[in-house]
Scaffold this active site. Structure first.
Site, PDB file in Angstrom:
ATOM      1  N   GLY A   9       0.828  -1.157  -0.066  1.00 41.54           N
ATOM      2  CA  GLY A   9       0.045   0.084   0.025  1.00 41.54           C
ATOM      3  C   GLY A   9       0.858   1.137   0.034  1.00 41.54           C
ATOM      4  O   GLY A   9       2.015   1.094  -0.157  1.00 41.54           O
ATOM      5  N   LEU A  13       3.528  -2.537   3.909  1.00 42.10           N
ATOM      6  CA  LEU A  13       3.674  -3.753   3.238  1.00 42.10           C
ATOM      7  C   LEU A  13       3.164  -4.755   4.038  1.00 42.10           C
ATOM      8  O   LEU A  13       3.447  -4.854   5.168  1.00 42.10           O
ATOM      9  CB  LEU A  13       5.015  -3.922   2.848  1.00 42.10           C
ATOM     10  CG  LEU A  13       5.155  -5.157   1.988  1.00 42.10           C
ATOM     11  CD1 LEU A  13       6.741  -5.129   1.006  1.00 42.10           C
ATOM     12  CD2 LEU A  13       5.666  -6.497   2.821  1.00 42.10           C
ATOM     13  N   GLY A 102      -8.034   2.272  -7.976  1.00 43.18           N
ATOM     14  CA  GLY A 102      -6.960   1.666  -7.097  1.00 43.18           C
ATOM     15  C   GLY A 102      -7.231  -0.040  -7.082  1.00 43.18           C
ATOM     16  O   GLY A 102      -8.338  -0.377  -6.950  1.00 43.18           O
ATOM     17  N   ASP A 104      -6.371  -1.954  -4.896  1.00 49.30           N
ATOM     18  CA  ASP A 104      -6.677  -2.471  -3.760  1.00 49.30           C
ATOM     19  C   ASP A 104      -8.541  -2.204  -3.555  1.00 49.30           C
ATOM     20  O   ASP A 104      -8.991  -3.236  -3.026  1.00 49.30           O
ATOM     21  CB  ASP A 104      -6.288  -1.365  -2.471  1.00 49.30           C
ATOM     22  CG  ASP A 104      -6.262  -0.100  -2.728  1.00 49.30           C
ATOM     23  OD1 ASP A 104      -6.725   0.446  -3.776  1.00 49.30           O
ATOM     24  OD2 ASP A 104      -6.055   0.826  -1.862  1.00 49.30           O
ATOM     25  N   THR A 126      -5.475   4.767   4.382  1.00 47.92           N
ATOM     26  CA  THR A 126      -4.653   6.151   4.540  1.00 47.92           C
ATOM     27  C   THR A 126      -5.954   7.137   3.721  1.00 47.92           C
ATOM     28  O   THR A 126      -5.934   8.295   4.298  1.00 47.92           O
ATOM     29  CB  THR A 126      -3.824   6.136   3.152  1.00 47.92           C
ATOM     30  OG1 THR A 126      -2.655   5.209   3.859  1.00 47.92           O
ATOM     31  CG2 THR A 126      -2.996   7.383   3.358  1.00 47.92           C
ATOM     32  N   THR A 177     -11.754  23.064  21.840  1.00 49.62           N
ATOM     33  CA  THR A 177     -11.227  23.032  20.442  1.00 49.62           C
ATOM     34  C   THR A 177     -10.809  21.585  20.144  1.00 49.62           C
ATOM     35  O   THR A 177     -11.233  21.138  19.027  1.00 49.62           O
ATOM     36  CB  THR A 177     -10.174  24.079  20.294  1.00 49.62           C
ATOM     37  OG1 THR A 177     -10.577  25.156  20.690  1.00 49.62           O
ATOM     38  CG2 THR A 177      -9.637  23.844  18.625  1.00 49.62           C
TER      39      THR A 177
END
Length: 243
Positions: A9, A13, A102, A104, A126, A177
């Site tokens: 990726g 790996l 992709g 994947d 990701t 915040t």
């Protein structure tokens, strides 16, 4: 028969070694933008495993994939590197230009596609990827920055506000915040998935490192978590390889 399966990726790996369809070894490592060097360090280990075939899923560019192929040739066994097709194993790609999808995502869809089954596949990696499949027709999908990319972008573009790491664990309004940022980002992604699920009845399948987190907030849709969904898709791909 022992087989090696590689998932290369953007940042990690992963590999599995299977014997007669049973996983007997599995590992995942950060490759720090040098996946070929990491793979090179694993070759000696693989050489002692009596592996007879290797299947590869790689999101890398052509140059890096060529290096991966060169390293794997040292195993002296048949190698199959998966790619996206307009149609493969009865599954039809929903992209106008299949090569832009992709690998994947393609393999994840390939793993779940069945007649008379509508599925929404969420890849929690990701990026947050969303793919829809109806029967053997891939309908396309969506790509969004994941939780951490959104937070990092906000930090980089917001002057005077420091946002330290915190947990993405609640959808309630934040009372400071830090919580407002984390809860807001999580709410945005969960709401996106909810909107898609409300458009048509379908099964929800989650995969990737953050799958359990999203499943927690999507219980009304009875999410199915599949940690090794890409492996299943890659195995399916190899079984139905084109001549």
């Amino acid at each position: 028969m022992k087989q090696l399966w590689l998932d290369i990726g953007n940042t990690r790996l992963k590999y599995w070694i299977t014997q007669n369809e049973t996983v007997i070894e599995h590992a995942a490592e950060l490759h720090l933008q040098s996946p070929s060097d990491l793979l090179l360090g694993l070759i000696q280990h693989f050489n002692h495993q009596n592996i007879q075939k290797v299947g590869v899923s790689s999101v890398l560019d052509q140059h890096n994939n060529d290096r991966i192929r060169s390293i794997l040739k040292r195993l002296h066994i048949p190698m199959i590197m998966a790619k996206v097709h307009q149609e493969y194993a009865a599954l039809r790609c929903g992209y106008d230009h299949p090569e832009q999808l992709g690998i994947d995502r393609w393999l994840q869809v390939l793993a779940v596609a069945q007649p008379d089954r509508n599925v929404c596949v969420i890849g929690c990696g990701t990026a947050l990827t969303i793919d829809l499949v109806k029967g053997y027709q891939h309908l396309g999908g969506y790509i969004l920055p994941n939780l951490y990319l959104q937070r990092d972008a906000l930090i980089q573009n917001t002057k005077g506000i420091k946002i330290p790491d915190s947990a993405f664990d609640d959808l309630e309004p934040g009372h400071n915040t830090i919580d407002a940022v984390h809860h807001g980002i999580l709410l945005g992604l969960v709401s996106t998935i909810q909107t898609i699920m409300q458009q048509s009845p379908q099964q929800l399948v989650l995969t990737g490192g953050d799958a359990p987190l999203f499943a927690k907030f999507l219980q009304p849709y009875h999410p199915q978590i599949e940690p090794d969904l890409l492996l299943k898709g890659l195995q399916h791909y190899v079984r139905h390889q084109l001549p």
